[in-house]
Design an enzyme around this catalytic site. Structure first.
Site, PDB file in Angstrom:
ATOM      1  N   LEU A  86       0.836  -1.205   0.000  1.00  0.00           N
ATOM      2  CA  LEU A  86       0.000   0.000   0.000  1.00  0.00           C
ATOM      3  C   LEU A  86       0.865   1.248   0.000  1.00  0.00           C
ATOM      4  O   LEU A  86       1.948   1.264   0.600  1.00  0.00           O
ATOM      5  CB  LEU A  86      -0.908   0.007   1.236  1.00  0.00           C
ATOM      6  CG  LEU A  86      -2.003  -1.051   1.275  1.00  0.00           C
ATOM      7  CD1 LEU A  86      -2.872  -0.870   2.515  1.00  0.00           C
ATOM      8  CD2 LEU A  86      -2.881  -0.998   0.027  1.00  0.00           C
ATOM      9  N   GLY A 131       1.393  -5.597   0.790  1.00  0.00           N
ATOM     10  CA  GLY A 131       0.455  -5.682  -0.329  1.00  0.00           C
ATOM     11  C   GLY A 131       1.084  -6.292  -1.582  1.00  0.00           C
ATOM     12  O   GLY A 131       0.381  -6.874  -2.416  1.00  0.00           O
ATOM     13  N   ASN A 153       4.616  -8.012   6.356  1.00  0.00           N
ATOM     14  CA  ASN A 153       5.263  -7.332   7.482  1.00  0.00           C
ATOM     15  C   ASN A 153       4.319  -6.387   8.224  1.00  0.00           C
ATOM     16  O   ASN A 153       4.763  -5.480   8.926  1.00  0.00           O
ATOM     17  CB  ASN A 153       6.497  -6.568   6.991  1.00  0.00           C
ATOM     18  CG  ASN A 153       6.174  -5.518   5.932  1.00  0.00           C
ATOM     19  OD1 ASN A 153       5.233  -5.693   5.166  1.00  0.00           O
ATOM     20  ND2 ASN A 153       6.933  -4.441   5.887  1.00  0.00           N
ATOM     21  N   GLU A 154       3.000  -6.595   8.083  1.00  0.00           N
ATOM     22  CA  GLU A 154       2.030  -5.695   8.703  1.00  0.00           C
ATOM     23  C   GLU A 154       2.281  -5.523  10.205  1.00  0.00           C
ATOM     24  O   GLU A 154       2.167  -4.408  10.739  1.00  0.00           O
ATOM     25  CB  GLU A 154       0.594  -6.200   8.483  1.00  0.00           C
ATOM     26  CG  GLU A 154       0.034  -5.916   7.101  1.00  0.00           C
ATOM     27  CD  GLU A 154       0.526  -6.866   6.018  1.00  0.00           C
ATOM     28  OE1 GLU A 154       1.321  -7.770   6.327  1.00  0.00           O
ATOM     29  OE2 GLU A 154       0.126  -6.691   4.855  1.00  0.00           O
TER      30      GLU A 154
HETATM   31  C1  LIG Z   1      -8.078  -3.348  10.037  1.00  0.00           C
HETATM   32  C2  LIG Z   1      -7.254  -3.853   8.923  1.00  0.00           C
HETATM   33  C3  LIG Z   1      -5.834  -3.408   8.982  1.00  0.00           C
HETATM   34  C4  LIG Z   1      -4.872  -3.719   8.157  1.00  0.00           C
HETATM   35  C5  LIG Z   1      -4.949  -4.512   6.956  1.00  0.00           C
HETATM   36  C6  LIG Z   1      -3.672  -5.063   6.498  1.00  0.00           C
HETATM   37  C7  LIG Z   1      -3.371  -5.635   5.321  1.00  0.00           C
HETATM   38  C8  LIG Z   1      -4.169  -5.690   4.124  1.00  0.00           C
HETATM   39  C9  LIG Z   1      -3.575  -6.363   2.944  1.00  0.00           C
HETATM   40  C10 LIG Z   1      -2.499  -5.762   2.195  1.00  0.00           C
HETATM   41  C11 LIG Z   1      -2.016  -4.522   2.713  1.00  0.00           C
HETATM   42  C12 LIG Z   1      -0.912  -4.460   3.360  1.00  0.00           C
HETATM   43  C13 LIG Z   1      -0.430  -3.242   3.998  1.00  0.00           C
HETATM   44  C14 LIG Z   1       0.696  -2.609   3.214  1.00  0.00           C
HETATM   45  O1  LIG Z   1       0.955  -2.917   2.081  1.00  0.00           O
HETATM   46  S1  LIG Z   1       1.530  -1.399   4.012  1.00  0.00           S
HETATM   47  C15 LIG Z   1       2.953  -1.108   2.976  1.00  0.00           C
HETATM   48  C16 LIG Z   1       4.101  -1.873   3.483  1.00  0.00           C
HETATM   49  N1  LIG Z   1       5.244  -1.653   2.639  1.00  0.00           N
HETATM   50  C17 LIG Z   1       6.470  -1.657   3.107  1.00  0.00           C
HETATM   51  O2  LIG Z   1       6.727  -1.866   4.278  1.00  0.00           O
HETATM   52  C18 LIG Z   1       7.563  -1.408   2.113  1.00  0.00           C
HETATM   53  C19 LIG Z   1       8.353  -0.192   2.437  1.00  0.00           C
HETATM   54  N2  LIG Z   1       9.393  -0.016   1.428  1.00  0.00           N
HETATM   55  C20 LIG Z   1      10.540  -0.715   1.435  1.00  0.00           C
HETATM   56  O3  LIG Z   1      10.797  -1.543   2.283  1.00  0.00           O
HETATM   57  C21 LIG Z   1      11.507  -0.440   0.321  1.00  0.00           C
HETATM   58  O4  LIG Z   1      11.188   0.808  -0.247  1.00  0.00           O
HETATM   59  C22 LIG Z   1      11.513  -1.513  -0.782  1.00  0.00           C
HETATM   60  C23 LIG Z   1      12.123  -2.819  -0.233  1.00  0.00           C
HETATM   61  C24 LIG Z   1      10.108  -1.807  -1.339  1.00  0.00           C
HETATM   62  C25 LIG Z   1      12.384  -1.026  -1.965  1.00  0.00           C
HETATM   63  O5  LIG Z   1      13.652  -0.662  -1.486  1.00  0.00           O
HETATM   64  P1  LIG Z   1      14.639   0.212  -2.414  1.00  0.00           P
HETATM   65  O6  LIG Z   1      15.880   0.437  -1.626  1.00  0.00           O
HETATM   66  O7  LIG Z   1      14.773  -0.431  -3.747  1.00  0.00           O
HETATM   67  O8  LIG Z   1      13.843   1.546  -2.676  1.00  0.00           O
HETATM   68  P2  LIG Z   1      13.646   2.812  -1.717  1.00  0.00           P
HETATM   69  O9  LIG Z   1      14.708   3.784  -2.022  1.00  0.00           O
HETATM   70  O10 LIG Z   1      13.458   2.375  -0.317  1.00  0.00           O
HETATM   71  O11 LIG Z   1      12.229   3.333  -2.233  1.00  0.00           O
HETATM   72  C26 LIG Z   1      12.113   3.959  -3.510  1.00  0.00           C
HETATM   73  C27 LIG Z   1      11.061   5.023  -3.446  1.00  0.00           C
HETATM   74  O12 LIG Z   1       9.773   4.415  -3.182  1.00  0.00           O
HETATM   75  C28 LIG Z   1       9.189   4.988  -2.019  1.00  0.00           C
HETATM   76  N3  LIG Z   1       8.411   3.913  -1.346  1.00  0.00           N
HETATM   77  C29 LIG Z   1       8.825   2.711  -0.951  1.00  0.00           C
HETATM   78  N4  LIG Z   1       7.842   1.995  -0.408  1.00  0.00           N
HETATM   79  C30 LIG Z   1       6.729   2.763  -0.456  1.00  0.00           C
HETATM   80  C31 LIG Z   1       5.371   2.581  -0.058  1.00  0.00           C
HETATM   81  N5  LIG Z   1       4.923   1.426   0.503  1.00  0.00           N
HETATM   82  N6  LIG Z   1       4.525   3.590  -0.255  1.00  0.00           N
HETATM   83  C32 LIG Z   1       4.913   4.756  -0.815  1.00  0.00           C
HETATM   84  N7  LIG Z   1       6.199   4.989  -1.237  1.00  0.00           N
HETATM   85  C33 LIG Z   1       7.078   4.006  -1.053  1.00  0.00           C
HETATM   86  C34 LIG Z   1      10.399   5.440  -1.213  1.00  0.00           C
HETATM   87  O13 LIG Z   1      10.029   6.416  -0.284  1.00  0.00           O
HETATM   88  C35 LIG Z   1      11.290   5.989  -2.304  1.00  0.00           C
HETATM   89  O14 LIG Z   1      10.782   7.260  -2.699  1.00  0.00           O
HETATM   90  P3  LIG Z   1      11.749   8.359  -3.386  1.00  0.00           P
HETATM   91  O15 LIG Z   1      12.847   8.614  -2.386  1.00  0.00           O
HETATM   92  O16 LIG Z   1      12.253   7.732  -4.642  1.00  0.00           O
HETATM   93  O17 LIG Z   1      10.846   9.532  -3.592  1.00  0.00           O
END
Ligand SMILES: CC/C=C\C/C=C\CCC/C=C/CC(=O)SCCNC(=O)CCNC(=O)[C@H](O)C(C)(C)COP(=O)(O)OP(=O)(O)OC[C@H]1O[C@@H](n2cnc3c(N)ncnc32)[C@H](O)[C@@H]1OP(=O)(O)O
Length: 281
Positions: A86, A131, A153-154
């Site tokens: 997400l 997600g 990793n929620e």
């Molecule tokens: C009551 C019910 C409650 C809850 C329900 C729960 C679940 C429902 C089902 C599914 C939903 C799940 C919840 C989620 O998905 S929450 C999101 C979790 N995501 C993460 O933890 C990932 C975070 N990101 C990372 O770990 C790394 O960025 C990644 C490994 C993906 C990539 O690493 P890399 O070194 O290659 O890149 P970065 O330099 O870190 O990132 C690049 C740019 O992207 C931006 N970024 C990264 N992740 C996100 C994100 N999730 N959302 C928005 N933006 C993101 C990051 O900031 C960098 O931006 P810029 O610097 O380039 O501008």
């Protein structure tokens, strides 16, 4: 049956080409020989799931179902990230209406992909946390490239995965491993994910992964499609029905949960600690 005639196939391919021009966030192509569709997520830079991307994925799945797709490969245009889950910036200090739509569309994506009548493979050619893992889990088979991470990793972010996603994880890796993985919010490296069955095969390149995905889809060439899809529905239907029954209630509790100040504080901390882009103060 799908693509019985060359005319049908040509119609479908044109249709998909036309459709793909309308969808800048998901590119869909069809291999005219095999009839398999490849849907490539291409929201820069990490395919984080915001309302627009989720809506486009949902429409794509609807069109594939309507056009009796023979098989789907879901992958990413990025060579580093399959999907970062997400969009955390859209979850921070959100507009409640938008969050409501976002959650409801996420549920639709799960229902359509987990319950698709056609076979599905995720070519996980980059990191797939939360997600991103959800999208991969909702497919029937996962081929992942080396040196990436995948998992739910929620718990690390401060919440629990919803029941339907827990079911998806359990159905894939079994209850015991799912409990370990979900309570700790573990992100697995490719090789670890292979060991516990979270992914089915590892590939060294995207081309090799696509070949493996096509090999999986080709296994069904001689199986009557209705028998295949009825069996899939029998296996997955109860989990999908449970979500359908609870859909609106879950959206309400999710909106309450995400807009609560305690969650907002822990999300803010998670972003500051884990993401390069920071929150504007
Ligand atoms: C009551 C019910 C409650 C809850 C329900 C729960 C679940 C429902 C089902 C599914 C939903 C799940 C919840 C989620 O998905 S929450 C999101 C979790 N995501 C993460 O933890 C990932 C975070 N990101 C990372 O770990 C790394 O960025 C990644 C490994 C993906 C990539 O690493 P890399 O070194 O290659 O890149 P970065 O330099 O870190 O990132 C690049 C740019 O992207 C931006 N970024 C990264 N992740 C996100 C994100 N999730 N959302 C928005 N933006 C993101 C990051 O900031 C960098 O931006 P810029 O610097 O380039 O501008």
């Amino acid at each position: 049956m799908a693509f019985r005639t060359a005319r049908n196939l040509a119609y479908f391919s044109n249709y998909i080409r036309n459709y793909s021009t309308n969808g800048p966030l998901v590119n869909v192509t069809v291999n005219e020989k095999s009839g398999f569709a490849t849907a490539t997520l291409q929201r820069p830079s990490v395919n984080s799931l915001n309302l627009e991307l989720l809506t486009e994925i949902s429409h794509t799945l609807q069109q594939l179902e309507k056009n009796k797709c023979r098989g789907l490969i879901l992958t990413s245009a990025s060579n580093k990230v399959f999907s970062a889950g997400l969009d955390l910036f859209e979850l921070h200090k959100p507009n409640a209406d938008k969050i409501k739509q976002m959650w409801s569309t996420l549920q639709e994506v799960w229902i359509k992909l987990y319950g698709s009548s056609y076979p599905t493979v995720a070519v996980v050619n980059g990191h797939a946390p939360a997600g991103g893992c959800m999208l991969a889990l909702s497919c029937e088979y996962r081929v992942m490239l080396n040196n990436f991470i995948i998992g739910l990793n929620e718990a690390q972010i401060g919440f629990s995965a919803p029941m339907w996603l827990i079911d998806g994880m359990r159905n894939t890796i079994g209850s015991r491993q799912a409990e370990f993985a979900l309570t700790a919010g573990t992100l697995f490296k490719t090789e670890e994910a292979l060991k516990i069955g979270l992914v089915d095969e590892v590939a060294q390149s995207k081309e090799e992964a696509i070949e493996k995905a096509e090999k999986f889809l080709n296994k069904f060439a001689k199986i009557p499609p209705h028998a295949r899809s009825m069996t899939k529905a029998a296996l997955r239907g109860a989990n999908i029905q449970a979500l359908v029954r609870n859909k609106d209630e879950e959206v309400r509790s999710y909106v309450d949960f995400v807009t609560d100040s305690q969650f907002q504080d822990s999300l803010g901390e998670f972003i500051e600690l884990n993401l390069k882009q920071k929150l504007s103060k």
